[in-house]
Design an enzyme around this catalytic site. Structure first.
Site, PDB file in Angstrom:
ATOM      1  CB  SER A   1      -0.893   0.019   1.252  1.00 48.61           C
ATOM      2  OG  SER A   1      -1.532   1.265   1.412  1.00 48.61           O
TER       3      SER A   1
ATOM      4  CE1 TYR B   1      -3.843  -2.421   5.464  1.00 45.76           C
ATOM      5  CE2 TYR B   1      -2.877  -0.298   4.884  1.00 45.76           C
ATOM      6  CZ  TYR B   1      -3.511  -1.468   4.508  1.00 45.76           C
ATOM      7  OH  TYR B   1      -3.797  -1.702   3.190  1.00 45.76           O
TER       8      TYR B   1
END
Length: 249
Positions: free
Chosen positions: A135, A145
């Site tokens: 990401s 994350y």
């Protein structure tokens, strides 16, 4: 006919990869926790593209699920797409540690183990590729994350260099906001994200396959996100963290 194994294959980028690779005449091995949805997805792909589709229900946050997929990879595939992942609605340190560990299991351990399971067969056949979905968050310090996705990028770059065979490619895919079920499943409010930052899953996959063919170890689809990553790398880490904490994922 080449074979591709895709994790998290029933929705979002995983489903987009499945469509693209089926259109390119790959046989598919689809991995997901949801056995019913997996079967439905397989039937749709068979009907539309006329390719062979194998389903492999497995929860990659468990050792049993990982072992099942590792066993299938030992039989050999030409392309592995490590796409399965999830996000939290909360942020560190408020997320329960069990959920943080589950995220690390899926984003880090699963990527490591499945990549290692796929590589021997690729080396034996002298060809193959691994796409690890990370990401743009990997380039910004925010929470577990982003940290887990930073690990995916670092690992993929290192693996690409260590494989030492130009016919075997390892690439980290780093998209920005993509219109999928990701935010809804994580109970995240995405209403404040500007419309111009949203990407289409099929376009992300198209860019990823192009960059993979070019041998890039890291793919950041779309010029907007290339610019964001470039600017982010120039901003001092402390300021970057404060901005990330303000705007969230």
């Amino acid at each position: 006919m080449p074979t591709a194994l895709i994790t998290g294959a029933t929705s979002g980028l995983g489903a987009a990869f499945a469509r693209r690779l089926a259109a390119d005449a790959f046989s598919l091995v689809l991995v997901s926790r949801d056995a019913l949805r997996l079967a439905q997805t397989a039937d749709q792909l068979k009907l539309r593209y006329g390719v062979d589709v194998e389903v492999l229900p497995a929860d990659l946050t468990t050792d049993e699920g990982l072992a099942r997929v590792e066993s299938r990879l030992h039989d050999g595939v030409d392309l592995l797409v490590n796409n399965a992942g999830f996000g939290h609605p909360g942020s560190f340190p408020d997320v329960p540690v069990e959920q943080e560990l589950r995220m690390l299991k899926l984003h880090c351990e699963a990527v490591l183990r499945l990549t290692l399971a796929a590589l021997p067969g690729m080396r034996e056949r002298d060809r193959g590729a691994v796409v690890n979905v990370a990401s743009v968050a990997a380039f910004f310090a925010h929470n577990t994350y982003s940290a887990s996705k930073a690990w995916v990028v670092n690992f993929s770059e290192a693996a690409a260099a260590k494989v030492g065979n130009p016919r075997i490619k390892v690439m980290a895919l780093c998209p920005g906001f993509v219109r999928t079920e990701f935010h809804q499943r994580a109970s995240m409010d995405s209403s404040g994200i500007p419309g111009f930052l949203w990407l289409k899953a099929d376009n992300v996959v198209r860019a990823a396959m192009r960059d993979l063919a070019l041998g890039k170890p890291v793919s950041v689809p779309d010029l907007r996100y290339k610019a964001i990553v470039a600017v982010g790398r120039l901003v001092p880490r402390g300021l970057q963290s404060r901005v990330s904490a303000t705007i969230g994922r």
